[in-house]
Design a protein around this motif. Structure first.
Motif, PDB file in Angstrom:
ATOM      1  N   ALA A  10       0.848  -1.206   0.000  1.00 48.98           N
ATOM      2  CA  ALA A  10       0.000   0.000   0.000  1.00 48.98           C
ATOM      3  C   ALA A  10       0.880   1.252   0.000  1.00 48.98           C
ATOM      4  O   ALA A  10       0.604   2.209  -0.720  1.00 48.98           O
ATOM      5  N   ALA A  11       1.945   1.240   0.788  1.00 48.76           N
ATOM      6  CA  ALA A  11       2.871   2.375   0.822  1.00 48.76           C
ATOM      7  C   ALA A  11       3.568   2.541  -0.522  1.00 48.76           C
ATOM      8  O   ALA A  11       3.715   3.658  -1.019  1.00 48.76           O
ATOM      9  N   GLU A  12       3.963   1.439  -1.101  1.00 52.32           N
ATOM     10  CA  GLU A  12       4.625   1.496  -2.407  1.00 52.32           C
ATOM     11  C   GLU A  12       3.681   2.055  -3.470  1.00 52.32           C
ATOM     12  O   GLU A  12       4.064   2.913  -4.270  1.00 52.32           O
ATOM     13  N   ALA A  14       1.035   3.983  -3.102  1.00 54.97           N
ATOM     14  CA  ALA A  14       0.653   5.371  -2.845  1.00 54.97           C
ATOM     15  C   ALA A  14       1.855   6.309  -2.803  1.00 54.97           C
ATOM     16  O   ALA A  14       1.688   7.529  -2.773  1.00 54.97           O
ATOM     17  N   GLY A  15       3.048   5.757  -2.768  1.00 58.30           N
ATOM     18  CA  GLY A  15       4.248   6.577  -2.772  1.00 58.30           C
ATOM     19  C   GLY A  15       4.582   7.238  -1.454  1.00 58.30           C
ATOM     20  O   GLY A  15       5.303   8.230  -1.416  1.00 58.30           O
ATOM     21  N   ALA A  16       4.072   6.700  -0.349  1.00 59.01           N
ATOM     22  CA  ALA A  16       4.353   7.283   0.964  1.00 59.01           C
ATOM     23  C   ALA A  16       4.007   6.273   2.056  1.00 59.01           C
ATOM     24  O   ALA A  16       3.123   5.437   1.872  1.00 59.01           O
ATOM     25  N   GLN A  17       4.702   6.391   3.176  1.00 57.98           N
ATOM     26  CA  GLN A  17       4.378   5.556   4.333  1.00 57.98           C
ATOM     27  C   GLN A  17       3.387   6.239   5.259  1.00 57.98           C
ATOM     28  O   GLN A  17       2.713   5.577   6.043  1.00 57.98           O
ATOM     29  N   ALA A  34      -6.395   6.202  -4.098  1.00 57.07           N
ATOM     30  CA  ALA A  34      -6.345   5.607  -5.437  1.00 57.07           C
ATOM     31  C   ALA A  34      -5.795   6.576  -6.476  1.00 57.07           C
ATOM     32  O   ALA A  34      -5.277   6.147  -7.508  1.00 57.07           O
ATOM     33  N   ARG A  35      -5.874   7.871  -6.206  1.00 52.25           N
ATOM     34  CA  ARG A  35      -5.364   8.876  -7.147  1.00 52.25           C
ATOM     35  C   ARG A  35      -3.859   9.091  -7.020  1.00 52.25           C
ATOM     36  O   ARG A  35      -3.288   9.889  -7.755  1.00 52.25           O
ATOM     37  N   ARG A  36      -3.199   8.386  -6.127  1.00 49.95           N
ATOM     38  CA  ARG A  36      -1.800   8.664  -5.833  1.00 49.95           C
ATOM     39  C   ARG A  36      -0.800   7.903  -6.704  1.00 49.95           C
ATOM     40  O   ARG A  36       0.397   8.127  -6.579  1.00 49.95           O
ATOM     41  N   GLY A  37      -1.250   7.011  -7.560  1.00 46.51           N
ATOM     42  CA  GLY A  37      -0.304   6.302  -8.416  1.00 46.51           C
ATOM     43  C   GLY A  37      -1.010   5.378  -9.383  1.00 46.51           C
ATOM     44  O   GLY A  37      -2.184   5.052  -9.202  1.00 46.51           O
ATOM     45  N   ASP A  38      -0.290   4.955 -10.402  1.00 46.39           N
ATOM     46  CA  ASP A  38      -0.879   4.104 -11.435  1.00 46.39           C
ATOM     47  C   ASP A  38      -1.410   2.787 -10.882  1.00 46.39           C
ATOM     48  O   ASP A  38      -2.450   2.303 -11.310  1.00 46.39           O
ATOM     49  N   ASP A  39      -0.696   2.189  -9.944  1.00 45.42           N
ATOM     50  CA  ASP A  39      -1.094   0.899  -9.384  1.00 45.42           C
ATOM     51  C   ASP A  39      -1.979   1.056  -8.143  1.00 45.42           C
ATOM     52  O   ASP A  39      -2.542   0.086  -7.644  1.00 45.42           O
ATOM     53  N   ALA A  40      -2.103   2.283  -7.657  1.00 44.71           N
ATOM     54  CA  ALA A  40      -2.832   2.522  -6.405  1.00 44.71           C
ATOM     55  C   ALA A  40      -4.288   2.073  -6.431  1.00 44.71           C
ATOM     56  O   ALA A  40      -4.744   1.466  -5.451  1.00 44.71           O
ATOM     57  N   VAL A  68      -5.575   6.219  10.873  1.00 46.24           N
ATOM     58  CA  VAL A  68      -5.974   4.949  10.280  1.00 46.24           C
ATOM     59  C   VAL A  68      -4.770   4.267   9.654  1.00 46.24           C
ATOM     60  O   VAL A  68      -3.811   4.917   9.233  1.00 46.24           O
ATOM     61  N   ASP A  69      -4.828   2.957   9.618  1.00 51.11           N
ATOM     62  CA  ASP A  69      -3.791   2.136   9.000  1.00 51.11           C
ATOM     63  C   ASP A  69      -4.358   1.481   7.758  1.00 51.11           C
ATOM     64  O   ASP A  69      -5.510   1.025   7.750  1.00 51.11           O
ATOM     65  N   VAL A  70      -3.562   1.437   6.698  1.00 54.61           N
ATOM     66  CA  VAL A  70      -3.941   0.810   5.441  1.00 54.61           C
ATOM     67  C   VAL A  70      -3.032  -0.396   5.246  1.00 54.61           C
ATOM     68  O   VAL A  70      -1.823  -0.255   5.062  1.00 54.61           O
ATOM     69  N   LEU A  71      -3.631  -1.582   5.324  1.00 54.16           N
ATOM     70  CA  LEU A  71      -2.878  -2.826   5.283  1.00 54.16           C
ATOM     71  C   LEU A  71      -3.275  -3.660   4.075  1.00 54.16           C
ATOM     72  O   LEU A  71      -4.445  -4.037   3.931  1.00 54.16           O
ATOM     73  N   PRO A  72      -2.308  -3.999   3.221  1.00 61.85           N
ATOM     74  CA  PRO A  72      -2.620  -4.885   2.107  1.00 61.85           C
ATOM     75  C   PRO A  72      -2.805  -6.306   2.611  1.00 61.85           C
ATOM     76  O   PRO A  72      -2.392  -6.626   3.735  1.00 61.85           O
ATOM     77  N   PRO A  73      -3.411  -7.172   1.790  1.00 57.88           N
ATOM     78  CA  PRO A  73      -3.529  -8.570   2.213  1.00 57.88           C
ATOM     79  C   PRO A  73      -2.133  -9.177   2.358  1.00 57.88           C
ATOM     80  O   PRO A  73      -1.238  -8.859   1.588  1.00 57.88           O
TER      81      PRO A  73
END
Length: 77
Positions: A10-12, A14-17, A34-40, A68-73
């Motif tokens: 998720a950090a990768e 969005a380009g930020a931690q 979702a607007r923060r990167g091509d893969d976001a 809030v925390d954003v955690l990928p699977p």
């Protein structure tokens, strides 16, 4: 403003931690991220959003000052 901590993919994507964003719901937060990167869009859609360790649904409200925390699977084994 909401403080957002992003982890792993998720950090990768969005380009930020960590980010500070304006959002009034989890759905709005997903849209902003979702607007923060091509893969976001693909990555953020799959992520769990947690506040105080509790998973939030997209319809739930966020308020200024939330963290809030954003955690990928994660795969385990």
């Amino acid at each position: 403003m909401i403080t957002v901590r992003l982890f792993a993919g998720a950090a990768e994507a969005a380009g930020a931690q960590e980010l500070t964003l304006a959002a009034s719901s989890v759905e709005g937060l997903r849209e902003a991220l979702a607007r923060r990167g091509d893969d976001a869009p693909r990555v953020i859609r799959q992520c769990a959003i947690l506040r105080d360790g509790t998973r939030l649904e997209d319809h739930e409200a966020l308020v200024g000052g939330d963290l809030v925390d954003v955690l990928p699977p994660f795969a385990g084994g």
